[in-house]
Enzyme design. Structure first.
Site, short mmCIF file in Angstrom:
data_model
loop_
_atom_site.label_atom_id
_atom_site.label_comp_id
_atom_site.label_asym_id
_atom_site.label_seq_id
_atom_site.Cartn_x
_atom_site.Cartn_y
_atom_site.Cartn_z
N SER A 8 1.79 8.32 -3.17
CA SER A 8 2.45 8.47 -1.88
C SER A 8 3.81 9.12 -2.06
O SER A 8 4.67 8.61 -2.80
CB SER A 8 2.62 7.11 -1.22
OG SER A 8 3.58 7.22 -0.18
N HIS A 31 -0.72 11.62 -1.05
CA HIS A 31 -0.75 10.77 0.14
C HIS A 31 0.53 11.00 0.93
O HIS A 31 1.63 10.80 0.43
CB HIS A 31 -0.87 9.32 -0.32
CG HIS A 31 -1.00 8.30 0.77
ND1 HIS A 31 -2.20 7.95 1.34
CD2 HIS A 31 -0.06 7.53 1.38
CE1 HIS A 31 -2.00 7.01 2.24
NE2 HIS A 31 -0.71 6.73 2.30
N ASP A 33 2.63 10.00 4.24
CA ASP A 33 2.78 8.95 5.25
C ASP A 33 3.54 9.48 6.46
O ASP A 33 4.72 9.82 6.35
CB ASP A 33 3.53 7.76 4.66
CG ASP A 33 2.70 7.02 3.63
OD1 ASP A 33 1.62 6.51 4.00
OD2 ASP A 33 3.12 6.95 2.46
N MET A 35 5.04 8.51 10.00
CA MET A 35 5.41 7.32 10.79
C MET A 35 6.24 7.76 11.99
O MET A 35 7.07 8.66 11.87
CB MET A 35 6.26 6.37 9.93
CG MET A 35 5.62 5.98 8.62
SD MET A 35 6.61 4.73 7.78
CE MET A 35 5.81 4.69 6.17
N HIS A 64 -1.83 9.89 6.06
CA HIS A 64 -1.93 8.53 6.58
C HIS A 64 -1.05 8.45 7.82
O HIS A 64 0.18 8.43 7.71
CB HIS A 64 -1.47 7.53 5.49
CG HIS A 64 -1.48 6.11 5.93
ND1 HIS A 64 -0.85 5.11 5.22
CD2 HIS A 64 -2.04 5.50 7.01
CE1 HIS A 64 -1.01 3.95 5.84
NE2 HIS A 64 -1.72 4.16 6.93
N MET A 66 0.60 6.66 10.63
CA MET A 66 1.02 5.36 11.19
C MET A 66 1.75 5.66 12.48
O MET A 66 2.98 5.59 12.57
CB MET A 66 1.91 4.63 10.17
CG MET A 66 1.11 4.05 9.01
SD MET A 66 2.14 3.77 7.55
CE MET A 66 2.16 5.42 6.89
N MET A 135 -4.92 -1.82 4.21
CA MET A 135 -3.49 -1.93 3.86
C MET A 135 -3.26 -3.22 3.08
O MET A 135 -3.73 -4.28 3.49
CB MET A 135 -2.62 -1.94 5.11
CG MET A 135 -2.52 -0.62 5.87
SD MET A 135 -1.82 0.76 4.95
CE MET A 135 -0.25 0.14 4.40
N PHE A 141 6.97 0.75 5.01
CA PHE A 141 7.94 1.00 3.94
C PHE A 141 7.26 0.99 2.57
O PHE A 141 6.30 0.24 2.37
CB PHE A 141 9.05 -0.05 3.97
CG PHE A 141 9.80 -0.07 5.27
CD1 PHE A 141 10.87 0.80 5.49
CD2 PHE A 141 9.40 -0.91 6.30
CE1 PHE A 141 11.53 0.82 6.71
CE2 PHE A 141 10.06 -0.90 7.52
CZ PHE A 141 11.13 -0.04 7.73
N GLY A 142 7.83 1.77 1.66
CA GLY A 142 7.37 1.71 0.27
C GLY A 142 8.06 0.56 -0.45
O GLY A 142 9.00 -0.04 0.06
N GLY A 143 7.56 0.26 -1.62
CA GLY A 143 8.22 -0.72 -2.49
C GLY A 143 8.08 -2.17 -2.08
O GLY A 143 8.82 -3.01 -2.57
N ASP A 173 -3.63 0.57 -0.09
CA ASP A 173 -2.31 1.19 0.05
C ASP A 173 -1.27 0.10 0.26
O ASP A 173 -1.34 -0.66 1.22
CB ASP A 173 -2.35 2.14 1.25
CG ASP A 173 -1.02 2.86 1.49
OD1 ASP A 173 -0.11 2.77 0.64
OD2 ASP A 173 -0.91 3.53 2.54
N GLY A 174 -0.31 0.06 -0.68
CA GLY A 174 0.81 -0.88 -0.55
C GLY A 174 0.89 -1.81 -1.74
O GLY A 174 -0.02 -2.61 -1.98
N GLY A 195 3.02 4.56 -4.38
CA GLY A 195 4.26 5.30 -4.13
C GLY A 195 5.29 4.98 -5.19
O GLY A 195 5.51 5.76 -6.12
N SER A 196 5.90 3.81 -5.08
CA SER A 196 6.98 3.47 -6.01
C SER A 196 6.50 3.38 -7.45
O SER A 196 7.23 3.73 -8.38
CB SER A 196 7.65 2.16 -5.57
OG SER A 196 6.69 1.19 -5.25
C1 DX5 Z 1 3.48 2.06 3.52
C2 DX5 Z 1 2.81 3.36 3.20
C3 DX5 Z 1 2.49 3.48 1.77
C4 DX5 Z 1 3.68 3.40 0.84
C5 DX5 Z 1 3.23 2.69 -0.38
O1 DX5 Z 1 3.43 1.81 4.87
O2 DX5 Z 1 1.63 3.52 3.91
O3 DX5 Z 1 1.71 4.64 1.51
O4 DX5 Z 1 4.21 4.63 0.47
O5 DX5 Z 1 4.32 2.50 -1.20
P1 DX5 Z 1 4.26 1.53 -2.45
O6 DX5 Z 1 3.17 2.02 -3.36
O7 DX5 Z 1 5.61 1.63 -3.05
O8 DX5 Z 1 3.96 0.15 -1.92
ZN ZN Z 2 0.28 5.12 3.26
#
Ligand code: DX5
Ligand code: ZN
Length: 219
Positions: A8, A31, A33, A35, A64, A66, A135, A141-143, A173-174, A195-196
């Site tokens: 991501s 990926h 995102d 939003m 993706h 959202m 999910m 949010f990431g992380g 994802d997440g 992502g992270s």
């Molecule tokens: C969160 C996103 C994810 C996010 C995942 O709402 O849909 O794609 O980037 O990040 P990590 O892998 O850091 O949880």
């Molecule tokens: Zn995502």
């Protein structure tokens, strides 16, 4: 079932997205995102930026969405060339019509489920989609910390897919990282968003390889 890794770019450097896409050229997907600050309490990028990312990405783009009203906005991402477009079950007014429209344009259609949304009401829709996104954090949010409580749903999603005889991918994802990916794979996921865990690593490509290796051992 073959393992696919979809890093991501939410955790990439938003001032250097083309460069950061280049860091994951060994991944299966990028990926992206989207939003809208309504469906989730965060705002990222929209169609004009995604159109450019699709042009410069070394790997296919896994969008993706959202967002509210995907019925209206999602087809534009498919038309821009995103090879996979996932909209959320909680947001779509007519998910069957939308999935058909995405496929007609030439994209894979993905159906996303937030952590508290059960998979069972959507099992009859499996023939209409190419991927279920389960999910494993609250989207936005990431992380965030991986929610173990979602794993039984991954298992039920995989079981439903197996029983349907269809080739529908199950994406998680997440919070997916080297310490959680094996549990996801064991539960039946085959597409892993991270992502992270990828962009937080010094060497993003090695992180992709490591995740793929861990998941492959289980799948
Ligand atoms: C969160 C996103 C994810 C996010 C995942 O709402 O849909 O794609 O980037 O990040 P990590 O892998 O850091 O949880
Ligand atoms: Zn995502």
């Amino acid at each position: 079932m073959s393992v696919q890794i979809s890093p991501s770019i939410l955790s990439a450097d938003f001032a250097n997205l083309e460069h950061d896409l280049g860091r994951i050229a060994n991944a299966d997907w990028a990926h992206v995102d989207v939003m809208d600050n309504h469906f989730v309490p965060n705002l990222t990028i929209g169609l004009p930026v995604v159109e450019r990312l699709i042009k410069v990405s070394p790997v296919p783009v896994d969008c993706h969405l959202m967002i509210e009203d995907p019925d209206r906005w999602a087809p534009g991402y498919a038309e821009a060339g995103a090879q996979s477009v996932t909209f959320h079950a909680e947001a779509a007014k007519a998910p069957i019509r939308l999935a058909r429209e995405l496929r007609r344009i030439g994209a894979r259609a993905g159906l996303g489920l937030k952590p508290a949304t059960p998979v069972e009401p959507f099992i009859d829709l499996l023939p209409e989609v190419d991927m279920l996104l389960v999910m494993t954090v609250e989207p936005g949010f990431g992380g965030q910390k991986f929610l173990d409580v979602c794993l039984p749903k991954v298992r039920r999603a995989r079981k439903a897919v197996r029983e349907s005889g269809l080739d529908v991918w199950v994406q998680v994802d997440g919070g997916v990282s080297a310490s959680t990916i094996e549990r996801c794979a064991e539960a039946g996921a085959d597409v892993f968003v991270a992502g992270s865990a990828v962009y937080g690593a010094g060497d993003a490509a090695s992180a992709v390889d490591e995740l793929r290796e861990l998941a492959t051992k289980v799948c």
